[in-house]
Write an enzyme that holds these catalytic residues in place. Structure first.
Site, PDB file in Angstrom:
ATOM      1  N   ARG A  41       0.820  -1.222   0.000  1.00 58.44           N
ATOM      2  CA  ARG A  41       0.000   0.000   0.000  1.00 58.44           C
ATOM      3  C   ARG A  41       0.851   1.268   0.000  1.00 58.44           C
ATOM      4  O   ARG A  41       0.479   2.258  -0.617  1.00 58.44           O
ATOM      5  CB  ARG A  41      -0.947  -0.011   1.206  1.00 58.44           C
ATOM      6  CG  ARG A  41      -2.096  -0.980   1.015  1.00 58.44           C
ATOM      7  CD  ARG A  41      -2.969  -1.056   2.243  1.00 58.44           C
ATOM      8  NE  ARG A  41      -4.148  -1.870   1.987  1.00 58.44           N
ATOM      9  CZ  ARG A  41      -4.972  -2.301   2.928  1.00 58.44           C
ATOM     10  NH1 ARG A  41      -4.740  -1.997   4.195  1.00 58.44           N
ATOM     11  NH2 ARG A  41      -6.031  -3.024   2.628  1.00 58.44           N
ATOM     12  N   LYS A 198     -19.395 -18.661   3.121  1.00 61.05           N
ATOM     13  CA  LYS A 198     -20.809 -18.510   3.455  1.00 61.05           C
ATOM     14  C   LYS A 198     -21.611 -17.725   2.423  1.00 61.05           C
ATOM     15  O   LYS A 198     -21.176 -16.663   1.975  1.00 61.05           O
ATOM     16  CB  LYS A 198     -20.944 -17.808   4.816  1.00 61.05           C
ATOM     17  CG  LYS A 198     -20.434 -18.638   5.980  1.00 61.05           C
ATOM     18  CD  LYS A 198     -20.691 -17.916   7.289  1.00 61.05           C
ATOM     19  CE  LYS A 198     -20.296 -18.775   8.476  1.00 61.05           C
ATOM     20  NZ  LYS A 198     -20.558 -18.068   9.750  1.00 61.05           N
ATOM     21  N   GLY A 351      -9.131 -10.341  -0.254  1.00 65.87           N
ATOM     22  CA  GLY A 351      -7.845 -10.827   0.254  1.00 65.87           C
ATOM     23  C   GLY A 351      -7.441 -12.199  -0.241  1.00 65.87           C
ATOM     24  O   GLY A 351      -6.311 -12.404  -0.704  1.00 65.87           O
ATOM     25  N   GLY A 374     -13.424  -4.367   1.500  1.00 65.53           N
ATOM     26  CA  GLY A 374     -14.823  -4.004   1.762  1.00 65.53           C
ATOM     27  C   GLY A 374     -15.405  -3.118   0.681  1.00 65.53           C
ATOM     28  O   GLY A 374     -16.565  -3.282   0.285  1.00 65.53           O
TER      29      GLY A 374
END
Length: 397
Positions: A41, A198, A351, A374
Protein backbone atom coordinates in the site's frame (compact mmCIF):
# COMPACT_ATOMS: atom_id res chain seq x y z
CA UNK A 1 -18.57 8.40 -13.57
CA UNK A 2 -17.52 12.03 -13.84
CA UNK A 3 -14.97 13.08 -11.22
CA UNK A 4 -12.10 15.57 -11.27
CA UNK A 5 -8.71 13.85 -11.50
CA UNK A 6 -5.36 14.98 -10.14
CA UNK A 7 -3.73 14.15 -13.50
CA UNK A 8 -6.09 16.56 -15.28
CA UNK A 9 -5.46 19.35 -12.76
CA UNK A 10 -1.70 18.91 -13.19
CA UNK A 11 -2.06 18.98 -16.99
CA UNK A 12 -3.98 22.26 -16.63
CA UNK A 13 -1.18 23.74 -14.50
CA UNK A 14 -3.63 24.12 -11.59
CA UNK A 15 -1.44 22.46 -8.94
CA UNK A 16 1.80 24.48 -8.84
CA UNK A 17 2.17 26.37 -5.56
CA UNK A 18 -1.06 24.91 -4.17
CA UNK A 19 -1.51 23.13 -0.84
CA UNK A 20 -2.48 19.56 -1.71
CA UNK A 21 -3.93 17.20 0.93
CA UNK A 22 -3.75 13.51 -0.08
CA UNK A 23 -5.81 10.91 1.77
CA UNK A 24 -3.82 7.74 1.11
CA UNK A 25 -4.26 4.18 2.34
CA UNK A 26 -1.06 3.42 4.23
CA UNK A 27 -2.69 0.92 6.61
CA UNK A 28 0.02 -1.73 6.39
CA UNK A 29 0.49 -4.87 8.52
CA UNK A 30 3.14 -4.77 11.25
CA UNK A 31 4.73 -7.34 13.56
CA UNK A 32 4.71 -7.08 17.37
CA UNK A 33 7.84 -4.93 17.27
CA UNK A 34 6.16 -2.42 14.93
CA UNK A 35 8.11 -3.44 11.82
CA UNK A 36 6.18 -3.28 8.54
CA UNK A 37 5.75 -6.83 7.19
CA UNK A 38 4.20 -5.95 3.80
CA UNK A 39 4.49 -2.53 2.13
CA UNK A 40 2.35 -2.83 -1.02
CA UNK A 41 0.00 0.00 0.00
CA UNK A 42 2.87 2.40 0.70
CA UNK A 43 4.50 1.61 -2.65
CA UNK A 44 1.15 2.03 -4.42
CA UNK A 45 0.73 5.50 -2.88
CA UNK A 46 4.12 6.84 -4.02
CA UNK A 47 3.13 7.82 -7.62
CA UNK A 48 0.39 10.19 -6.42
CA UNK A 49 2.73 11.86 -3.92
CA UNK A 50 5.54 12.21 -6.47
CA UNK A 51 3.13 13.52 -9.09
CA UNK A 52 1.90 16.31 -6.79
CA UNK A 53 5.40 17.24 -5.58
CA UNK A 54 6.83 17.35 -9.11
CA UNK A 55 3.97 19.62 -10.12
CA UNK A 56 5.16 22.10 -7.47
CA UNK A 57 2.52 21.45 -4.80
CA UNK A 58 3.03 21.69 -1.05
CA UNK A 59 1.99 18.14 -0.19
CA UNK A 60 0.36 16.78 2.96
CA UNK A 61 -0.44 13.06 3.21
CA UNK A 62 -2.43 11.24 5.86
CA UNK A 63 -3.84 7.78 6.47
CA UNK A 64 -5.32 5.64 9.19
CA UNK A 65 -3.29 2.79 10.68
CA UNK A 66 -4.87 0.04 12.76
CA UNK A 67 -7.82 0.79 15.02
CA UNK A 68 -6.79 3.60 17.38
CA UNK A 69 -9.09 5.11 19.99
CA UNK A 70 -10.11 8.62 18.92
CA UNK A 71 -8.57 11.35 21.05
CA UNK A 72 -6.00 8.99 22.63
CA UNK A 73 -2.58 8.81 21.00
CA UNK A 74 -0.62 5.63 21.70
CA UNK A 75 2.88 4.97 20.28
CA UNK A 76 1.71 1.77 18.54
CA UNK A 77 -0.81 3.85 16.53
CA UNK A 78 1.88 6.13 15.10
CA UNK A 79 2.63 6.39 11.39
CA UNK A 80 6.37 6.67 12.26
CA UNK A 81 7.26 3.31 10.62
CA UNK A 82 5.27 4.40 7.54
CA UNK A 83 7.12 7.74 7.40
CA UNK A 84 10.44 5.85 7.53
CA UNK A 85 9.45 3.45 4.70
CA UNK A 86 7.94 6.26 2.62
CA UNK A 87 11.20 8.18 2.98
CA UNK A 88 13.18 5.16 1.78
CA UNK A 89 10.95 4.86 -1.29
CA UNK A 90 11.04 8.59 -2.10
CA UNK A 91 14.77 8.94 -1.43
CA UNK A 92 14.57 11.58 1.30
CA UNK A 93 13.36 11.90 4.87
CA UNK A 94 9.61 12.49 5.25
CA UNK A 95 8.76 14.58 8.35
CA UNK A 96 5.92 13.22 10.53
CA UNK A 97 3.62 15.92 11.91
CA UNK A 98 1.50 15.43 15.04
CA UNK A 99 -1.44 17.60 16.18
CA UNK A 100 -1.87 18.91 12.65
CA UNK A 101 -5.57 19.74 12.47
CA UNK A 102 -5.12 23.43 13.34
CA UNK A 103 -2.27 24.10 10.90
CA UNK A 104 0.50 22.56 8.82
CA UNK A 105 3.64 24.16 7.42
CA UNK A 106 5.03 22.66 4.22
CA UNK A 107 6.84 24.32 1.30
CA UNK A 108 5.99 23.81 -2.39
CA UNK A 109 7.80 20.78 -3.80
CA UNK A 110 7.99 19.17 -0.35
CA UNK A 111 5.90 16.59 1.52
CA UNK A 112 4.94 15.92 5.14
CA UNK A 113 3.12 12.94 6.60
CA UNK A 114 0.30 13.83 8.99
CA UNK A 115 -0.08 11.51 11.96
CA UNK A 116 -2.78 8.79 12.03
CA UNK A 117 -6.01 10.56 11.06
CA UNK A 118 -8.19 8.21 13.11
CA UNK A 119 -6.71 9.64 16.31
CA UNK A 120 -8.64 12.86 15.63
CA UNK A 121 -11.90 13.09 17.57
CA UNK A 122 -14.86 12.97 15.21
CA UNK A 123 -12.99 11.27 12.31
CA UNK A 124 -15.14 8.16 12.02
CA UNK A 125 -18.42 10.03 12.50
CA UNK A 126 -17.48 12.57 9.83
CA UNK A 127 -17.70 15.47 12.28
CA UNK A 128 -18.37 18.68 10.35
CA UNK A 129 -16.10 20.89 12.49
CA UNK A 130 -13.18 18.50 12.04
CA UNK A 131 -13.86 18.12 8.30
CA UNK A 132 -13.95 21.91 7.82
CA UNK A 133 -10.64 22.30 9.69
CA UNK A 134 -9.04 19.69 7.44
CA UNK A 135 -10.45 21.33 4.35
CA UNK A 136 -9.01 24.70 5.47
CA UNK A 137 -5.51 23.16 5.35
CA UNK A 138 -5.60 22.73 1.59
CA UNK A 139 -6.46 24.19 -1.80
CA UNK A 140 -6.93 20.74 -3.37
CA UNK A 141 -8.08 17.52 -1.68
CA UNK A 142 -6.99 14.28 -3.36
CA UNK A 143 -8.74 11.02 -2.47
CA UNK A 144 -6.38 8.16 -3.33
CA UNK A 145 -7.50 5.50 -0.82
CA UNK A 146 -9.98 3.10 -2.44
CA UNK A 147 -9.81 0.84 0.64
CA UNK A 148 -11.66 3.58 2.58
CA UNK A 149 -13.98 4.67 -0.27
CA UNK A 150 -16.96 2.88 1.32
CA UNK A 151 -16.67 4.90 4.54
CA UNK A 152 -17.98 8.45 5.00
CA UNK A 153 -15.39 9.80 7.44
CA UNK A 154 -13.96 13.28 7.99
CA UNK A 155 -10.73 12.56 6.06
CA UNK A 156 -12.49 10.75 3.21
CA UNK A 157 -15.85 12.49 2.79
CA UNK A 158 -16.19 15.64 4.89
CA UNK A 159 -12.95 17.17 3.63
CA UNK A 160 -14.04 16.42 0.04
CA UNK A 161 -17.28 18.28 0.76
CA UNK A 162 -15.60 21.46 2.02
CA UNK A 163 -12.20 21.67 0.28
CA UNK A 164 -12.00 24.31 -2.53
CA UNK A 165 -11.32 21.49 -5.05
CA UNK A 166 -11.79 17.72 -4.54
CA UNK A 167 -10.40 15.16 -6.97
CA UNK A 168 -9.42 11.52 -7.39
CA UNK A 169 -5.78 10.44 -7.23
CA UNK A 170 -4.40 7.91 -9.74
CA UNK A 171 -5.20 4.85 -7.58
CA UNK A 172 -8.82 5.83 -6.96
CA UNK A 173 -9.26 6.92 -10.60
CA UNK A 174 -8.00 3.52 -11.77
CA UNK A 175 -10.52 1.77 -9.50
CA UNK A 176 -13.34 3.94 -10.86
CA UNK A 177 -12.32 3.12 -14.45
CA UNK A 178 -12.02 -0.62 -13.74
CA UNK A 179 -15.36 -0.82 -11.93
CA UNK A 180 -17.05 1.13 -14.75
CA UNK A 181 -15.54 -1.17 -17.39
CA UNK A 182 -16.54 -4.32 -15.49
CA UNK A 183 -20.01 -3.45 -14.24
CA UNK A 184 -21.41 -0.29 -15.82
CA UNK A 185 -20.37 -0.91 -19.45
CA UNK A 186 -19.12 -4.51 -19.63
CA UNK A 187 -18.16 -6.32 -22.79
CA UNK A 188 -20.40 -9.42 -22.92
CA UNK A 189 -20.58 -12.15 -21.90
CA UNK A 190 -20.03 -10.93 -18.32
CA UNK A 191 -19.04 -13.78 -16.01
CA UNK A 192 -18.67 -13.39 -12.24
CA UNK A 193 -16.95 -15.76 -9.82
CA UNK A 194 -18.25 -15.37 -6.28
CA UNK A 195 -16.73 -17.80 -3.81
CA UNK A 196 -16.30 -18.01 -0.08
CA UNK A 197 -17.35 -19.99 2.93
CA UNK A 198 -20.81 -18.51 3.46
CA UNK A 199 -23.74 -17.51 1.25
CA UNK A 200 -24.89 -15.14 4.01
CA UNK A 201 -21.81 -12.90 3.68
CA UNK A 202 -22.15 -12.69 -0.12
CA UNK A 203 -25.95 -12.92 -0.50
CA UNK A 204 -26.48 -9.27 -1.48
CA UNK A 205 -23.64 -9.58 -4.02
CA UNK A 206 -25.13 -12.76 -5.51
CA UNK A 207 -28.55 -11.09 -5.79
CA UNK A 208 -27.14 -7.92 -7.36
CA UNK A 209 -25.01 -9.84 -9.87
CA UNK A 210 -27.77 -12.32 -10.76
CA UNK A 211 -29.65 -9.43 -12.37
CA UNK A 212 -26.76 -8.41 -14.65
CA UNK A 213 -24.25 -11.21 -15.34
CA UNK A 214 -24.41 -13.83 -18.08
CA UNK A 215 -22.73 -16.49 -15.95
CA UNK A 216 -22.44 -16.73 -12.16
CA UNK A 217 -19.79 -19.19 -10.97
CA UNK A 218 -20.06 -20.03 -7.27
CA UNK A 219 -17.34 -21.75 -5.25
CA UNK A 220 -16.31 -22.84 -1.77
CA UNK A 221 -18.99 -23.20 0.90
CA UNK A 222 -21.29 -21.07 -1.27
CA UNK A 223 -21.20 -23.72 -4.01
CA UNK A 224 -22.11 -26.39 -1.43
CA UNK A 225 -25.26 -24.47 -0.53
CA UNK A 226 -26.15 -24.19 -4.23
CA UNK A 227 -25.52 -27.93 -4.68
CA UNK A 228 -27.99 -28.59 -1.84
CA UNK A 229 -30.47 -26.26 -3.54
CA UNK A 230 -30.07 -28.32 -6.72
CA UNK A 231 -30.98 -31.49 -4.80
CA UNK A 232 -27.45 -32.92 -4.41
CA UNK A 233 -26.02 -34.42 -1.22
CA UNK A 234 -22.93 -32.72 0.22
CA UNK A 235 -22.05 -34.99 3.17
CA UNK A 236 -20.66 -33.02 6.10
CA UNK A 237 -19.44 -30.14 3.92
CA UNK A 238 -19.74 -26.51 5.03
CA UNK A 239 -23.10 -25.07 3.91
CA UNK A 240 -26.05 -22.96 5.06
CA UNK A 241 -29.21 -25.09 4.67
CA UNK A 242 -31.38 -22.24 5.98
CA UNK A 243 -30.48 -20.22 2.89
CA UNK A 244 -31.58 -22.79 0.31
CA UNK A 245 -34.56 -20.67 -0.76
CA UNK A 246 -32.25 -17.68 -1.30
CA UNK A 247 -29.91 -19.83 -3.43
CA UNK A 248 -32.87 -21.18 -5.43
CA UNK A 249 -34.09 -17.61 -5.99
CA UNK A 250 -30.70 -16.63 -7.46
CA UNK A 251 -30.78 -19.70 -9.74
CA UNK A 252 -34.33 -18.81 -10.85
CA UNK A 253 -33.48 -15.16 -11.59
CA UNK A 254 -30.56 -16.26 -13.74
CA UNK A 255 -32.65 -18.95 -15.51
CA UNK A 256 -35.42 -16.43 -16.29
CA UNK A 257 -32.80 -14.27 -18.05
CA UNK A 258 -31.45 -17.21 -20.05
CA UNK A 259 -28.31 -17.24 -17.89
CA UNK A 260 -27.04 -19.88 -15.49
CA UNK A 261 -25.37 -20.75 -12.20
CA UNK A 262 -23.26 -23.81 -13.15
CA UNK A 263 -23.60 -26.53 -10.49
CA UNK A 264 -20.46 -28.71 -10.08
CA UNK A 265 -20.67 -32.10 -11.81
CA UNK A 266 -17.65 -33.45 -9.93
CA UNK A 267 -15.91 -32.49 -6.68
CA UNK A 268 -12.77 -33.22 -4.68
CA UNK A 269 -13.56 -34.63 -1.23
CA UNK A 270 -11.70 -35.67 1.91
CA UNK A 271 -12.66 -37.25 5.22
CA UNK A 272 -11.04 -34.46 7.24
CA UNK A 273 -10.03 -30.82 6.82
CA UNK A 274 -6.23 -30.96 6.68
CA UNK A 275 -3.37 -30.27 4.29
CA UNK A 276 -2.35 -33.94 4.34
CA UNK A 277 -5.88 -35.34 3.99
CA UNK A 278 -6.36 -37.82 1.15
CA UNK A 279 -8.08 -36.13 -1.81
CA UNK A 280 -10.60 -38.12 -3.84
CA UNK A 281 -12.37 -36.99 -7.03
CA UNK A 282 -16.05 -37.98 -7.08
CA UNK A 283 -19.07 -37.30 -9.25
CA UNK A 284 -21.28 -34.69 -7.57
CA UNK A 285 -23.99 -37.38 -7.26
CA UNK A 286 -21.68 -39.74 -5.31
CA UNK A 287 -20.76 -37.66 -2.25
CA UNK A 288 -20.84 -39.83 0.89
CA UNK A 289 -22.35 -38.80 4.22
CA UNK A 290 -18.91 -38.42 5.83
CA UNK A 291 -17.30 -36.55 2.90
CA UNK A 292 -16.07 -32.96 3.02
CA UNK A 293 -16.15 -31.16 -0.34
CA UNK A 294 -12.95 -29.08 -0.48
CA UNK A 295 -12.65 -28.22 -4.19
CA UNK A 296 -14.42 -28.46 -7.53
CA UNK A 297 -13.46 -31.49 -9.62
CA UNK A 298 -11.34 -31.46 -12.82
CA UNK A 299 -14.35 -31.91 -15.14
CA UNK A 300 -16.16 -28.94 -13.56
CA UNK A 301 -12.96 -26.85 -13.57
CA UNK A 302 -12.41 -27.57 -17.28
CA UNK A 303 -15.98 -26.59 -18.19
CA UNK A 304 -15.76 -23.36 -16.17
CA UNK A 305 -12.37 -22.57 -17.70
CA UNK A 306 -13.94 -22.78 -21.17
CA UNK A 307 -16.63 -20.34 -20.05
CA UNK A 308 -13.97 -17.90 -18.79
CA UNK A 309 -11.93 -18.19 -22.00
CA UNK A 310 -15.05 -17.19 -23.98
CA UNK A 311 -15.98 -14.28 -21.67
CA UNK A 312 -15.85 -10.59 -22.55
CA UNK A 313 -15.59 -9.43 -18.92
CA UNK A 314 -14.71 -11.38 -15.75
CA UNK A 315 -15.30 -10.28 -12.15
CA UNK A 316 -13.47 -12.51 -9.64
CA UNK A 317 -14.03 -12.58 -5.88
CA UNK A 318 -12.88 -15.65 -4.04
CA UNK A 319 -11.05 -18.96 -4.63
CA UNK A 320 -13.31 -21.93 -5.48
CA UNK A 321 -11.61 -24.42 -3.13
CA UNK A 322 -9.30 -24.67 -0.14
CA UNK A 323 -6.39 -23.50 -2.29
CA UNK A 324 -4.07 -23.12 0.71
CA UNK A 325 -3.88 -26.96 0.69
CA UNK A 326 -2.20 -28.09 -2.55
CA UNK A 327 -4.38 -31.21 -2.87
CA UNK A 328 -7.46 -28.95 -3.02
CA UNK A 329 -6.01 -26.09 -5.07
CA UNK A 330 -6.45 -27.46 -8.60
CA UNK A 331 -9.88 -25.88 -9.18
CA UNK A 332 -8.72 -22.42 -8.17
CA UNK A 333 -5.49 -22.78 -10.17
CA UNK A 334 -7.37 -23.93 -13.30
CA UNK A 335 -9.74 -20.95 -13.13
CA UNK A 336 -6.89 -18.54 -12.31
CA UNK A 337 -4.93 -19.69 -15.34
CA UNK A 338 -8.05 -19.48 -17.53
CA UNK A 339 -8.62 -15.88 -16.37
CA UNK A 340 -4.96 -15.11 -17.15
CA UNK A 341 -5.29 -16.64 -20.64
CA UNK A 342 -8.70 -15.14 -21.42
CA UNK A 343 -8.93 -12.11 -23.75
CA UNK A 344 -11.63 -10.76 -21.38
CA UNK A 345 -11.16 -7.65 -19.26
CA UNK A 346 -10.81 -9.05 -15.73
CA UNK A 347 -11.14 -7.36 -12.36
CA UNK A 348 -10.27 -9.21 -9.15
CA UNK A 349 -10.60 -8.27 -5.51
CA UNK A 350 -10.69 -9.62 -1.97
CA UNK A 351 -7.85 -10.83 0.25
CA UNK A 352 -8.04 -14.54 -0.61
CA UNK A 353 -8.33 -13.72 -4.31
CA UNK A 354 -5.17 -11.61 -4.16
CA UNK A 355 -3.39 -14.46 -2.34
CA UNK A 356 -4.41 -16.87 -5.13
CA UNK A 357 -3.22 -14.42 -7.81
CA UNK A 358 0.14 -14.16 -6.01
CA UNK A 359 0.39 -17.95 -5.54
CA UNK A 360 0.01 -18.58 -9.27
CA UNK A 361 2.01 -15.54 -10.39
CA UNK A 362 -0.66 -14.15 -12.72
CA UNK A 363 -0.59 -10.50 -11.52
CA UNK A 364 0.37 -9.20 -14.97
CA UNK A 365 -2.39 -11.18 -16.68
CA UNK A 366 -5.33 -9.84 -14.64
CA UNK A 367 -6.81 -6.67 -16.12
CA UNK A 368 -7.19 -4.91 -12.77
CA UNK A 369 -6.48 -6.01 -9.20
CA UNK A 370 -8.56 -4.06 -6.69
CA UNK A 371 -6.85 -3.00 -3.47
CA UNK A 372 -9.99 -2.41 -1.39
CA UNK A 373 -11.62 -5.43 0.26
CA UNK A 374 -14.82 -4.00 1.76
CA UNK A 375 -15.09 -1.27 -0.87
CA UNK A 376 -14.76 -3.81 -3.70
CA UNK A 377 -17.52 -5.98 -2.20
CA UNK A 378 -19.84 -2.98 -1.82
CA UNK A 379 -19.29 -2.07 -5.48
CA UNK A 380 -20.24 -5.65 -6.44
CA UNK A 381 -23.38 -5.25 -4.33
CA UNK A 382 -24.35 -2.35 -6.57
CA UNK A 383 -23.86 0.31 -3.90
CA UNK A 384 -22.60 3.79 -4.71
CA UNK A 385 -19.55 4.35 -2.53
CA UNK A 386 -19.54 7.58 -0.48
CA UNK A 387 -16.17 8.64 -1.98
CA UNK A 388 -17.45 8.23 -5.53
CA UNK A 389 -20.67 10.05 -4.71
CA UNK A 390 -19.07 13.15 -3.14
CA UNK A 391 -16.31 13.44 -5.78
CA UNK A 392 -18.84 13.19 -8.58
CA UNK A 393 -21.10 15.74 -6.85
CA UNK A 394 -18.17 18.16 -6.48
CA UNK A 395 -17.18 17.66 -10.14
CA UNK A 396 -20.72 18.57 -11.17
CA UNK A 397 -20.27 21.90 -9.46
Amino acid sequence: MNVKRLTDLIAQGAVAGKRVFIRADLNVPQDDAGNITEDTRIRASVPCIQMAMQAGAAVMVTSHLGRPTEGQFKPEDSLAPVAKRLGELLGFEVPLVSNWVDGVTVAPGHVVLLENCRINKGEKKNDETLARKMAALCDIFVHDAFGTAHRAEASTYGIAQYAPIACAGPLLAAEIDAVTAALAHPKRPLVAIVAGSKVSTKLTILKALSAKVDGLIVGGGIANTFMLAAGLKIGKSLAEPDLLNEAKAVIDVMKARGAAVPIPTDVVVAKRFAADAEATVKAATDVADDDLILDIGPQTAALLAQQLLAAGTIVWNGPVGVFEFDAFAHGTETLARAIAASPAFSIAGGGDTLAAIAKYGIEKDVGYISTGGGAFLEVLEGKTLPAFEILSRRAAG
